[in-house]
Design a protein around this motif. Sequence first.
Motif, PDB file in Angstrom:
ATOM      1  N   VAL A  52       0.846  -1.192   0.000  1.00 23.13           N
ATOM      2  CA  VAL A  52       0.000   0.000   0.000  1.00 23.13           C
ATOM      3  C   VAL A  52       0.884   1.246   0.000  1.00 23.13           C
ATOM      4  O   VAL A  52       1.838   1.341   0.767  1.00 23.13           O
ATOM      5  CB  VAL A  52      -0.950   0.019   1.226  1.00 23.13           C
ATOM      6  CG1 VAL A  52      -1.635   1.376   1.359  1.00 23.13           C
ATOM      7  CG2 VAL A  52      -1.997  -1.090   1.122  1.00 23.13           C
ATOM      8  N   VAL A  53       0.564   2.173  -0.888  1.00 22.01           N
ATOM      9  CA  VAL A  53       1.263   3.458  -0.935  1.00 22.01           C
ATOM     10  C   VAL A  53       0.226   4.572  -0.872  1.00 22.01           C
ATOM     11  O   VAL A  53      -0.704   4.611  -1.690  1.00 22.01           O
ATOM     12  CB  VAL A  53       2.085   3.598  -2.243  1.00 22.01           C
ATOM     13  CG1 VAL A  53       2.659   5.010  -2.365  1.00 22.01           C
ATOM     14  CG2 VAL A  53       3.196   2.551  -2.302  1.00 22.01           C
ATOM     15  N   ALA A  54       0.395   5.460   0.102  1.00 23.14           N
ATOM     16  CA  ALA A  54      -0.480   6.631   0.207  1.00 23.14           C
ATOM     17  C   ALA A  54       0.269   7.803  -0.420  1.00 23.14           C
ATOM     18  O   ALA A  54       0.991   8.536   0.250  1.00 23.14           O
ATOM     19  CB  ALA A  54      -0.822   6.911   1.675  1.00 23.14           C
ATOM     20  N   ALA A  55       0.104   7.952  -1.735  1.00 21.87           N
ATOM     21  CA  ALA A  55       0.899   8.941  -2.468  1.00 21.87           C
ATOM     22  C   ALA A  55       0.247  10.324  -2.436  1.00 21.87           C
ATOM     23  O   ALA A  55      -0.967  10.450  -2.590  1.00 21.87           O
ATOM     24  CB  ALA A  55       1.072   8.487  -3.918  1.00 21.87           C
ATOM     25  N   CYS A  56       1.056  11.339  -2.225  1.00 23.99           N
ATOM     26  CA  CYS A  56       0.578  12.724  -2.271  1.00 23.99           C
ATOM     27  C   CYS A  56       1.768  13.678  -2.269  1.00 23.99           C
ATOM     28  O   CYS A  56       2.902  13.249  -2.234  1.00 23.99           O
ATOM     29  CB  CYS A  56      -0.341  13.029  -1.086  1.00 23.99           C
ATOM     30  SG  CYS A  56       0.481  13.000   0.520  1.00 23.99           S
ATOM     31  N   GLU A  57       1.448  14.977  -2.327  1.00 20.39           N
ATOM     32  CA  GLU A  57       2.468  16.020  -2.205  1.00 20.39           C
ATOM     33  C   GLU A  57       2.261  16.752  -0.887  1.00 20.39           C
ATOM     34  O   GLU A  57       1.136  16.841  -0.401  1.00 20.39           O
ATOM     35  CB  GLU A  57       2.307  17.058  -3.324  1.00 20.39           C
ATOM     36  CG  GLU A  57       2.690  16.598  -4.701  1.00 20.39           C
ATOM     37  CD  GLU A  57       2.572  17.750  -5.719  1.00 20.39           C
ATOM     38  OE1 GLU A  57       1.753  18.672  -5.498  1.00 20.39           O
ATOM     39  OE2 GLU A  57       3.303  17.713  -6.716  1.00 20.39           O
ATOM     40  N   ASN A  58       3.333  17.324  -0.347  1.00 20.40           N
ATOM     41  CA  ASN A  58       3.227  18.196   0.827  1.00 20.40           C
ATOM     42  C   ASN A  58       3.490  19.630   0.368  1.00 20.40           C
ATOM     43  O   ASN A  58       4.639  20.005   0.129  1.00 20.40           O
ATOM     44  CB  ASN A  58       4.249  17.767   1.883  1.00 20.40           C
ATOM     45  CG  ASN A  58       4.107  18.529   3.199  1.00 20.40           C
ATOM     46  OD1 ASN A  58       3.051  19.118   3.478  1.00 20.40           O
ATOM     47  ND2 ASN A  58       5.156  18.521   4.010  1.00 20.40           N
ATOM     48  N   MET A  59       2.423  20.406   0.189  1.00 18.49           N
ATOM     49  CA  MET A  59       2.544  21.735  -0.410  1.00 18.49           C
ATOM     50  C   MET A  59       1.946  22.824   0.486  1.00 18.49           C
ATOM     51  O   MET A  59       1.385  22.536   1.546  1.00 18.49           O
ATOM     52  CB  MET A  59       1.852  21.748  -1.785  1.00 18.49           C
ATOM     53  CG  MET A  59       2.423  20.742  -2.777  1.00 18.49           C
ATOM     54  SD  MET A  59       4.132  21.070  -3.242  1.00 18.49           S
ATOM     55  CE  MET A  59       3.847  22.242  -4.563  1.00 18.49           C
ATOM     56  N   ILE A  60       2.043  24.062  -0.008  1.00 19.98           N
ATOM     57  CA  ILE A  60       1.513  25.219   0.717  1.00 19.98           C
ATOM     58  C   ILE A  60       0.395  25.847  -0.107  1.00 19.98           C
ATOM     59  O   ILE A  60       0.550  26.038  -1.303  1.00 19.98           O
ATOM     60  CB  ILE A  60       2.622  26.267   0.933  1.00 19.98           C
ATOM     61  CG1 ILE A  60       3.734  25.682   1.810  1.00 19.98           C
ATOM     62  CG2 ILE A  60       2.047  27.542   1.545  1.00 19.98           C
ATOM     63  CD1 ILE A  60       4.952  26.564   1.920  1.00 19.98           C
ATOM     64  N   SER A  61      -0.721  26.119   0.551  1.00 13.20           N
ATOM     65  CA  SER A  61      -1.820  26.822  -0.134  1.00 13.20           C
ATOM     66  C   SER A  61      -2.849  27.191   0.916  1.00 13.20           C
ATOM     67  O   SER A  61      -2.694  26.838   2.095  1.00 13.20           O
ATOM     68  CB  SER A  61      -2.469  25.905  -1.176  1.00 13.20           C
ATOM     69  OG  SER A  61      -3.263  24.926  -0.525  1.00 13.20           O
ATOM     70  N   GLY A  62      -3.902  27.843   0.488  1.00 11.42           N
ATOM     71  CA  GLY A  62      -4.980  28.178   1.413  1.00 11.42           C
ATOM     72  C   GLY A  62      -5.675  26.954   1.978  1.00 11.42           C
ATOM     73  O   GLY A  62      -6.348  27.022   3.006  1.00 11.42           O
ATOM     74  N   ASP A  63      -5.503  25.838   1.308  1.00  8.57           N
ATOM     75  CA  ASP A  63      -6.127  24.592   1.773  1.00  8.57           C
ATOM     76  C   ASP A  63      -5.185  23.722   2.594  1.00  8.57           C
ATOM     77  O   ASP A  63      -5.582  22.658   3.068  1.00  8.57           O
ATOM     78  CB  ASP A  63      -6.595  23.761   0.565  1.00  8.57           C
ATOM     79  CG  ASP A  63      -7.736  24.432  -0.181  1.00  8.57           C
ATOM     80  OD1 ASP A  63      -8.582  25.056   0.501  1.00  8.57           O
ATOM     81  OD2 ASP A  63      -7.764  24.340  -1.421  1.00  8.57           O
ATOM     82  N   ALA A  64      -3.935  24.138   2.715  1.00 12.54           N
ATOM     83  CA  ALA A  64      -2.950  23.273   3.374  1.00 12.54           C
ATOM     84  C   ALA A  64      -3.183  23.181   4.878  1.00 12.54           C
ATOM     85  O   ALA A  64      -3.768  24.089   5.481  1.00 12.54           O
ATOM     86  CB  ALA A  64      -1.545  23.804   3.101  1.00 12.54           C
ATOM     87  N   TYR A  65      -2.746  22.091   5.488  1.00 15.47           N
ATOM     88  CA  TYR A  65      -2.864  21.991   6.951  1.00 15.47           C
ATOM     89  C   TYR A  65      -1.849  22.917   7.616  1.00 15.47           C
ATOM     90  O   TYR A  65      -0.853  23.306   7.006  1.00 15.47           O
ATOM     91  CB  TYR A  65      -2.771  20.544   7.431  1.00 15.47           C
ATOM     92  CG  TYR A  65      -1.427  19.826   7.436  1.00 15.47           C
ATOM     93  CD1 TYR A  65      -0.442  20.057   6.486  1.00 15.47           C
ATOM     94  CD2 TYR A  65      -1.157  18.848   8.416  1.00 15.47           C
ATOM     95  CE1 TYR A  65       0.756  19.353   6.509  1.00 15.47           C
ATOM     96  CE2 TYR A  65       0.028  18.148   8.436  1.00 15.47           C
ATOM     97  CZ  TYR A  65       0.993  18.411   7.491  1.00 15.47           C
ATOM     98  OH  TYR A  65       2.169  17.711   7.513  1.00 15.47           O
ATOM     99  N   ARG A  66      -2.176  23.293   8.858  1.00 18.79           N
ATOM    100  CA  ARG A  66      -1.354  24.288   9.549  1.00 18.79           C
ATOM    101  C   ARG A  66      -0.666  23.669  10.756  1.00 18.79           C
ATOM    102  O   ARG A  66      -1.127  22.669  11.292  1.00 18.79           O
ATOM    103  CB  ARG A  66      -2.217  25.447  10.056  1.00 18.79           C
ATOM    104  CG  ARG A  66      -3.236  25.953   9.089  1.00 18.79           C
ATOM    105  CD  ARG A  66      -4.345  26.656   9.868  1.00 18.79           C
ATOM    106  NE  ARG A  66      -5.500  26.941   9.039  1.00 18.79           N
ATOM    107  CZ  ARG A  66      -6.448  26.064   8.755  1.00 18.79           C
ATOM    108  NH1 ARG A  66      -6.411  24.829   9.255  1.00 18.79           N
ATOM    109  NH2 ARG A  66      -7.466  26.394   7.996  1.00 18.79           N
ATOM    110  N   THR A  67       0.379  24.324  11.214  1.00 17.21           N
ATOM    111  CA  THR A  67       0.984  23.963  12.492  1.00 17.21           C
ATOM    112  C   THR A  67      -0.038  24.294  13.580  1.00 17.21           C
ATOM    113  O   THR A  67      -0.627  25.375  13.553  1.00 17.21           O
ATOM    114  CB  THR A  67       2.258  24.793  12.732  1.00 17.21           C
ATOM    115  OG1 THR A  67       2.996  24.818  11.527  1.00 17.21           O
ATOM    116  CG2 THR A  67       3.083  24.208  13.841  1.00 17.21           C
ATOM    117  N   GLY A  68      -0.243  23.345  14.482  1.00 14.57           N
ATOM    118  CA  GLY A  68      -1.229  23.560  15.545  1.00 14.57           C
ATOM    119  C   GLY A  68      -2.547  22.866  15.281  1.00 14.57           C
ATOM    120  O   GLY A  68      -3.338  22.653  16.203  1.00 14.57           O
ATOM    121  N   ASP A  69      -2.789  22.482  14.032  1.00 14.43           N
ATOM    122  CA  ASP A  69      -4.022  21.742  13.727  1.00 14.43           C
ATOM    123  C   ASP A  69      -4.058  20.428  14.522  1.00 14.43           C
ATOM    124  O   ASP A  69      -3.010  19.810  14.751  1.00 14.43           O
ATOM    125  CB  ASP A  69      -4.078  21.377  12.230  1.00 14.43           C
ATOM    126  CG  ASP A  69      -4.486  22.565  11.352  1.00 14.43           C
ATOM    127  OD1 ASP A  69      -4.727  23.654  11.912  1.00 14.43           O
ATOM    128  OD2 ASP A  69      -4.555  22.383  10.117  1.00 14.43           O
TER     129      ASP A  69
END
Length: 484
Positions: free
Chosen positions: A300-317
């Motif tokens: 199993v591979v959970a493929a994705c990118e880790n990017m920055i945008s208005g939809d990105a997760y934040r520190t503290g979430d």
Amino acid sequence: MNIPVVPTIPEGVKVSLVLDFQKNELPDYLTDEMKNEMNQVEFNFKKGETYSYIHKNNGERHDTIFAGLGEQDKFEPEVLRKAVAKAIRSAAGFKPIDAVCITRYPELDSMQVLGRIIGEAVEMAMYKFDRLLSKKNESNLKEVYILDNFDMELEQGIAEGIAIGKAVNFARDMVNEPANVVTPTELARRAYDAGIEHGLHVEIHNKEYIQANKMDAYWSVAKGASEEPKLIIMRYEGNPDSDSIFGLVGKGLTYDSGGYCIKTADGMVTMKADMAGSAAVIGAMLAISDLKPKINVTAVVAACENMISGDAYRTGDIIGSMAGKTIEVLNTDAEGRLTLVDAVHYIIEKEKVFGLLDIATLTGAQVVCLGTTASAVVTNDEALLEALEAASEHTGEKIWQLPNFEEYKDLLKSEIADLKNVGGREAGTITAGMFIEEFVQGKPWLHVDMAGLALSPKTKDYTPSGATGWGVRLITSLIENLSE
Ligand code: BES
Ligand code: MG
Ligand code: ZN
């Protein structure tokens, strides 16, 4: 690459390769002229040394490349793999040359093992990533003959070695390709096409499926990117009579910018390789399907990118996970473990594996600790570790165990969530591994952190500079060790 076994040196082959152990006295199969030249340069088949003998006969040139295997009683497969690679690459450097013949090699207990080593060394050594170069540096070498009488075991070993080498090169290609080419969608497409061609069962799932399965940790990382995540599942059924399945999980970050905890410019350059764990797993599945060990394996591979945008997760979430545990995100750059824990939970719950290995370019701390020589291993199972150590001995891909003492768990405690995703400055590779351990439900588990092993800045032995394909052979060999 073709590697035919031939009873005599085929006509037109102008380069011979001779692999032999270190000598006190030079062997009798050498001519006096050869011996004289070797004595002058003090060549006597020491480990890692090569010597090219250029000979003209009636104006026709025939070269012999001698490669040393060192002392016979210190021999291990890796020595032969490196010697073959060195000899082949120096032969390929001579132009024009389209074929060479290995005329002498050590007698190993098993001709099949010998064939495998030669097959994989040739295949891996001749790899190059030139797809994106307008002007390619053509090498003419197309055939490597081996001088021997017909031998089924040798032929079988060579075919296996070539299959393994090709799987390594398949993984290297995916890692070498930049992130604008190998997106999660493209990674999934390659896994699908190659998997189907190899007779594997492959499923690709999109973001709706990821959300429907409440893979919130994985989705939290993925949601900041415009590129859609893809959940890749590959199944190999080598033992249909058994319902026991071993699981493989590979980190598949096709790019890791760090997210809001953004990396430095230098730190980001190599982050196209943050899917090297998944490349190792996918490559191994291809090799496994060719070798056909009697065991069932699911990847199993959970493929994705880790990017920055208005939809990105934040520190503290504070995010959820498929297992239901809540996680306080204290660093968006510790994203790999978030994708991995959902993949781990998924493979246990949905694919019903009895045990598993996860492999990932997970921590910079692994590079600080073990450098580019050995991957770090964290485990909860001695027997599995032994099988992995045997595999490592066999393939030359080095590993080193780090402890998972209870005390380290405290570093992952959060006051407002079940866990936090980073353990602070101390023992970074161990806490990353133990974060994943929180999701393995006590099942036999191996965690391999290969952060420093994915890329090689220089060409070394059978590894051209760039993506190494590290882990493909290790995992394949582990699976063979676990098979019936
Ligand atoms: N992909 C990186 C790890 C990495 C670093 C791989 C260098 C190859 C070379 C991973 O996602 C990461 O960023 N890890 C952080 C974790 C930290 C924030 C706890 C790291 O190691 O700095
Ligand atoms: Mg990161
Ligand atoms: Zn990463």
